[in-house]
Design a protein around this motif. Structure first.
Motif, PDB file in Angstrom:
ATOM      1  N   TYR A  59      23.326  37.246  33.131  1.00  0.00           N
ATOM      2  CA  TYR A  59      24.266  37.374  31.956  1.00  0.00           C
ATOM      3  C   TYR A  59      23.583  37.985  30.969  1.00  0.00           C
ATOM      4  O   TYR A  59      22.394  37.428  30.318  1.00  0.00           O
ATOM      5  N   GLU A  60      24.296  38.898  29.993  1.00  0.00           N
ATOM      6  CA  GLU A  60      23.569  39.583  29.023  1.00  0.00           C
ATOM      7  C   GLU A  60      24.076  39.031  27.478  1.00  0.00           C
ATOM      8  O   GLU A  60      25.349  38.939  27.520  1.00  0.00           O
ATOM      9  N   LEU A  61      23.439  38.899  26.762  1.00  0.00           N
ATOM     10  CA  LEU A  61      23.891  38.354  25.305  1.00  0.00           C
ATOM     11  C   LEU A  61      23.297  39.453  24.328  1.00  0.00           C
ATOM     12  O   LEU A  61      22.440  38.986  23.712  1.00  0.00           O
ATOM     13  N   SER A  66      19.145  38.205  24.239  1.00  0.00           N
ATOM     14  CA  SER A  66      18.932  37.377  25.333  1.00  0.00           C
ATOM     15  C   SER A  66      19.362  37.331  26.794  1.00  0.00           C
ATOM     16  O   SER A  66      20.614  38.026  26.778  1.00  0.00           O
ATOM     17  N   LEU A  67      18.864  36.862  27.625  1.00  0.00           N
ATOM     18  CA  LEU A  67      19.636  36.915  28.897  1.00  0.00           C
ATOM     19  C   LEU A  67      19.815  35.391  29.380  1.00  0.00           C
ATOM     20  O   LEU A  67      18.994  34.466  29.004  1.00  0.00           O
ATOM     21  N   GLN A  68      20.994  35.068  30.203  1.00  0.00           N
ATOM     22  CA  GLN A  68      21.027  33.794  30.518  1.00  0.00           C
ATOM     23  C   GLN A  68      21.101  34.197  32.258  1.00  0.00           C
ATOM     24  O   GLN A  68      21.683  34.669  32.794  1.00  0.00           O
TER      25      GLN A  68
END
Lengths: 112, 453
Positions: A59-61, A66-68
């Protein structure tokens, strides 16, 4: 030329049941773009071969660059039943940080 | 603009006590919250309660309240904790006993219950709730039904709001969601209700609660910033100043250890949150992707633009059930030929387990220092390490088999390579496996019980 994820981002991992998650926090916009491009579920599947047995999501933030990463069936059944010494997968982030990434992705980065 | 000031006093059962005392004394807090529960904890507490009906709460609640209550009762800080575990009533009694022993007067404690579904499994089944495993997709809970130790719903803020509204100074619950320990006080203070909710504000409350709920772990604990973390041994726990407009600042007390900056908050926003647009809690669904962070001073980060959506109709339930035993033992192998010695020991142990007729459903050999953390990703060392710990773990059916694994590992020190060192034995442990599932929230009413002196 390859670099390692360790040179581009901080990482930290946690657990819920048999799911391990790894937060990847890019050092800057160029690093974030490179990571966003490179860290895909398919690459993670081969990178974590033999460790992660289930589905993988990324997932992208973008607002916090950041990435999750979410790894299913990753902790030998989860903290309460795993045979791993690292029952909660705190060290999964350290494994992640070894991933090799082409430096070209950085120099060609859109916002570097 | 109204601001509510909350401190995090504990992130897990066994956390540091001193930072909570410091926060209670110097924090000028409205609320001090405590999370004591991990996924396994409720099962352990349920067993403790079975052995002794007076137990089943987090034992730390007693010394924690002894240290904190005389301070907070004097300065008006209210405390909300999930340390009631599986026996909130008994925990509330303990809190009152502590208060009496400290000669405190006019103190009201509330116990929030309703989360314990252990005796209600059949009722849910009869009502047509499948109780399918939300992680594995397995549908048939019947296979584990006779081995269930505990079942607890993660409950939200309703009980906390009722308790605070009723004048409770200490609110003690069981499996209150970690975040609700902080969302509940915000709902009470700002007069929010679920019927007429601004879900973005609730999303903000959940996000902020998530950031501080593990206490020191957002302040430079467990951090990628560890080289720059000031005096971790004097760790300062986080404070959230939550404003009515749905923004918040995270900080800690001056003259404490730890570190708060954009990285420590980012790493905690990502910590165990999975899909960031869908962080589901009983009080709402937070969308973590809209959050903006800004460093507003030393050890101070502002969070804004947080958002959320309506709370889910289903509540998560964690069911614990017994699932065999783990036997574990270890030997320490010295140079030279460390790698070859480890291989030989593994071979011996496998053969011995065959001979004594123990067939583990899972058997693991770790070469600690080589591959215990990296597993198949480990790089084989070019030279023999100075020493290797061979750690052997086996998942077996019974305590006896677990003990047999231990015995056979011990045997390698007498039938295996020279120099094989063995230490004190590790006890067999019973496995409590977890079965996460969902139930409709309207089938899980909460109750609030007030007691006072």
């Amino acid at each position: 030329m390859m670099t390692t994820l360790n040179e581009l981002a901080y990482t930290r991992s946690g657990d819920k049941g048999d799911i391990s998650n790894i937060g990847i926090m890019a050092f800057g916009p160029a690093e974030y773009e490179a990571l966003r491009t490179w860290v895909t579920p398919e690459r993670l599947r081969s990178f974590f071969a033999g460790v992660v047995l289930g589905p993988i999501e990324v997932y992208e933030l973008p607002r916090i660059q950041s990435l999750q990463v979410v790894l299913h069936d990753a902790l030998g059944g989860g903290a309460t039943q795993t045979l791993r010494f690292d029952e909660t997968g705190k060290s999964m982030a350290a494994l992640m940080s070894r991933m090799e990434i082409p430096t070209a992705l950085l120099t060609n980065g859109v916002t570097g | 603009m109204k601001t509510v000031r909350m401190g995090a006093g504990s992130g897990y059962w066994g956390d540091l006590l001193e930072p909570a005392i410091d926060l209670a004394k110097r924090g000028e807090l409205d609320y001090l919250g405590f999370d004591f529960l991990a996924e396994l904890t409720m099962s352990l507490l349920q067993r403790a309660k079975r052995r002794d009906p007076g137990k089943g709460y987090i034992p730390d609640v007693v010394p924690w309240m002894q240290a904190l209550l005389p301070i907070t009762h004097g300065n008006g800080t209210k405390m909300v904790l999930n340390g009631g575990g599986t026996n909130c009533e008994a925990a509330a009694e303990q809190v009152l006993r502590v208060a009496r022993d400290a000669d405190l007067t006019r103190l009201r404690v509330a116990a929030v219950t309703g989360d314990d579904l252990t005796s209600r499994i059949d009722e849910f089944r009869q009502a047509g709730v499948t109780l399918a495993n939300m992680e594995t997709g397995e549908r048939s809970i019947d296979e584990i039904a006779d081995r269930i130790v505990s079942a607890h719903a993660y409950i939200g803020s309703e009980g906390i709001v009722e308790a605070l509204g009723g004048g409770a100074e200490v609110v003690i619950g069981g499996r209150l969601a970690d975040s609700s320990v902080y969302v509940g006080p915000l709902m009470h203070e700002f007069g929010w209700s679920f019927e007429d909710a601004d879900w973005d504000l609730l999303g903000a409350a959940i996000t902020v609660a998530h950031v501080i709920e593990c206490a020191g772990i957002c302040c430079g604990g467990m951090s990628s910033q560890w080289k720059n973390v000031h005096e971790p041994w004097n760790m300062g726990f986080p404070i959230a100043d939550f404003r009515q407009d749905g923004t918040a600042e995270i900080s800690k007390l001056p003259d404490t250890g730890g570190l708060i900056n954009q990285w420590t908050i980012k790493e905690h926003l990502l910590y165990e949150t999975h899909n960031p647009t869908d962080y589901r809690m009983p009080d709402g669904i937070a969308d973590l992707t809209t959050t903006r962070l800004e460093e507003t001073g030393p050890d101070r980060v502002r969070l804004s633009d947080m958002s959320g959506r309506e709370r889910p109709e289903m509540l998560k339930v964690q069911i614990g059930y017994t699932d065999g035993w783990i036997g574990e033992a270890r030997v320490l192998l010295p140079w030279p030929d460390t790698m070859a010695k480890a291989d030989r020991c593994e071979e011996i142990i496998r053969k011995r387990l065959d001979i004594v007729g123990v067939t583990p459903r899972e058997l693991r050999f770790d070469r600690v220092g080589v591959d215990a953390l990296a597993g198949p990703l480990a790089r084989r060392p070019r030279r023999d390490p100075e020493e290797i710990e061979l750690r052997v773990t086996a998942r077996v059916a019974s305590r006896e088999e677990a003990a047999a694994v231990n015995r056979e590992v011990t045997h390698v020190s007498t039938i295996g390579p020279v120099g094989t060192a063995f230490g004190p034995p590790v006890k067999p442990r019973e496995v409590i496996a977890l079965w996460p599932t969902l139930v409709p929230r309207d089938m899980v009413p909460t109750n609030v019980l007030f007691e006072e002196i």
